[in-house]
Design an enzyme around this catalytic site. Sequence first.
Site, PDB file in Angstrom:
ATOM      1  N   HIS A  49       0.826  -1.205   0.000  1.00 37.42           N
ATOM      2  CA  HIS A  49       0.000   0.000   0.000  1.00 37.42           C
ATOM      3  C   HIS A  49       0.860   1.254   0.000  1.00 37.42           C
ATOM      4  CE1 HIS A  49      -3.818  -2.062   0.626  1.00 37.42           C
ATOM      5  NE2 HIS A  49      -3.183  -2.861   1.470  1.00 37.42           N
ATOM      6  N   LYS A 249     -11.206  -1.325   3.134  1.00 34.60           N
ATOM      7  CA  LYS A 249     -10.887  -0.819   1.807  1.00 34.60           C
ATOM      8  C   LYS A 249     -11.706  -1.454   0.701  1.00 34.60           C
ATOM      9  CE  LYS A 249      -6.299  -1.136   2.810  1.00 34.60           C
ATOM     10  NZ  LYS A 249      -6.020  -0.833   4.207  1.00 34.60           N
TER      11      LYS A 249
END
Lengths: 479, 411
Positions: A49, A249
């Site tokens: 990420h 997410k």
Amino acid sequence: MYDVTVIGAGVVGGLVARELSRYKLKICILEAENDVAMGATKANSAIVHAGFDAKEGSLKALLNVRGCEMMEELCNELGVRYSNNGSMVVAFNDEERETLQMLLQRGIANNVPDLRIVEKEELHKMEPKLSEDVICALLAPSAGIVCPYGLAISAVGNAMDNGAELRCNFKVNAIEKTENGYTVSSESGSVTTKYVINCAGMNSDIVAQMVGDNSFNIHARRGEYILLDRESDKLVNHTIFRTPSKMGKGILITPTVHENLLLGPTSFDISDKEDKDTTAAGFAAIIKSTNESTKFIPFHTTITSFCGLRSVGSTGDFIINSPVKGFINAAGIESPGLTSSPAIAEYIAEMLREDGLEMIPDPAFNPTRKSYDAFRNASEEEKNRIIKENPAYGKIVCRCEGVTEGEIIEAIHRNPQPRDLDGVKRRTRAQMGRCQGGFCGPYVVELLSKELGIPYESVTKFGRKSVINFEKTKGGQSE
Amino acid sequence: MKDLVIIGGGPAGMSAAIAAYESGLRDILILERDEHLGGILQQCIHNGFGLHKFGEELTGPEYAWKYEKKIIDLGIEYKLNTMVLSVSENKVVTATNSTDGIFQIKAKAIILAMGCRERSKGALNIAGSRPAGIFSAGTAQKYVNMKGYLPGKNIVILGSGDIGLIMARRMTLEGAKVHAVCELMPYSGGLARNIEQCLNDFGIPLKLSHTIIQIHGKDRVEGVTIAEVDGNRKPIPGTEEYIACDTILFSVGLIPENELSQSANVSLSRITNGAVVDQDRQTSVEGVFACGNVLHVHDLVDYVSDEAEIAGKAAVEYINKNTDAELQIVLKTDGKIRYTVPQVITKKKDVAVYFRVSNIYKNVVIKVTDGDKLILSKKKIKVAPGEMESVALKKEMLENVKELCFSLEEV
């Protein structure tokens, strides 16, 4: 007596041990399962990420951005597959666009490099198979993908190559304070150590409680995935996230470093820390969400589905602290845990130094390690030289992934040694392809039996009681 | 440089090689990935092979040996333990083995005879855990028949394909208990004779319109939940049933292994998952032929051998440059007939057209038409997806024909 004992050989424990193996320290890694990388490390989104999700100032934000920065070089050193493919968070409406703006601002505050919002026209040039309903996306060029279990295996292996010891099937059931450290025990024995690093993932709260730290607990959040076969015509190049909501997410679409397409995860809190069941509702959710994001998902090429469990901590942030002298927690390492893991290792090494552990660099430390992909990546000329030297490299065992007998035998004898079918799969990719071991499984069992010197019927899928064959057949007995 | 390279030394590859030899070709090479010729027949130790071809009931290894012996007697060259890595459109084959390393061979013609693989459990998105004890039926067959080990004692089988039926009997003979064979469809995809001999004779229940909806067990399989399905193949709430077992075998379809065909740019059919071929089994790439289960999945090896002979002979004709297309007839189907092989006819000669139907139909007429013109019709009492059908077209029937439509009418 060990200087440092790491409990848990996932990606965090593995990298902590590897980081500490730079120094003249006696290190022990304790793992409850039959192999390393058996928890959240083996079943997650495999994403590096960029770091715009976590709240400014949190440990998650700090360590995510630092981990992302470290990942490429680390993977080069350890011979682990990594690709800096970049990620996109896609928005379908103005409300979601506002969330992207918020994420952009947060990313800037977290020092995420090169973040920007890409408008529809440019976006669809970059990813032509995205749904026409996507209006814009937050592009994070620093994001990437990595092989998570490969990283953990190679981290543990590198630590072992540099002197660390690994004990599998060592499920810690007690930790006792001694005069200058701790005794860590399991049913199969005990070790004494000056320091304990708790990287026990889902069970890190239970381990912390063994030294009287009741300050947090960990619960399981189910994440289901569907994995599709390699396609000549890739669906997407970037990792495609939905705009996040309260539950996380959301369901992403991403290529993997092995050129598969990975869809998932779902997100559902459960009480059983060992319940890795997939669900019909989970499959339906993945199919619905991914079909919204892109024009066409080739579900007919599905090779497998699986479920991983995130270790969700009760504090909302990573729990990295020292509740009592000589004991350090690295707990609640949920997303972005994989990305953060190299930075967590660095951070913990610093905590130990500050605590007064003498850390003398070991001049013999070798940070690099031969990749499990070395043969696969060699030139044809080089491959032929290797085959001449060792004919086993000319024999393909796994036809779907093109894995040779030589690679499997080599992997069986390298640190950390696999002792079961899944262990060979994670190291070599044999059984990882479209036939899921249908053809090569029986032969891999034979290789494990021969190379480890154990009976054919004692070979398991993943340790515990996961036997493959029960006994010889009537005909087999007479042989 | 070789005249003919055959990829795969199973029944298709061996039969094609012998046919090519008998057509006068000598420069032939078979590349086989396993350690013996015969392919999957070697693990099929049950009988029932060769009834059509030899008029006798042979086991798989016996059937294979008839061809293997001939290959040896004729001196046809073959390489074992040799995996083909890629095939290029200009007919360069790249392969690897332990003695030659990685090597390339340019061929004048290539026959693709790689066979098929089983669809795995993973492809099905079945809910539940992923313990040990889940095998495709063919993998269990390999453990039992080739390795001499028993991978299960209490078994549930999903799918009533032929390998699943054969394994229901095989595991029973080894002392295991097969609790049920569940079939998603309202009919079995296996041969009628296998349902009789492998299930009914042993009292093993065949549960049609049933599927596994959940797998239980953390380390080893502990049980399954099965349920009845409706007309849309969706589980019907309230029909769930738990069956304790330690093993699940999957026999849920076979997929032609066409990864190499794709590397050669061969056009594939979305229905058969095999190449689109003409009457000679020539693919869209000139000089590249396909036969056997890599082309379409057969129920009987005898038909694989027949088909491979066509490809073997035609490859020699191609090498001898007798290949000019005389016509271009496209074969179409009406949906009740799922597909035909071949899909195209380019030569004026007698052609046997093989096909499968998409459901069970009784008292039917199979019609071959060109527009309004009926070319041929054939009555059948019953047709089923599990049994391949064929019609024989005479070369006279192909005069002035553009397109042939294969349809099925219930009477």
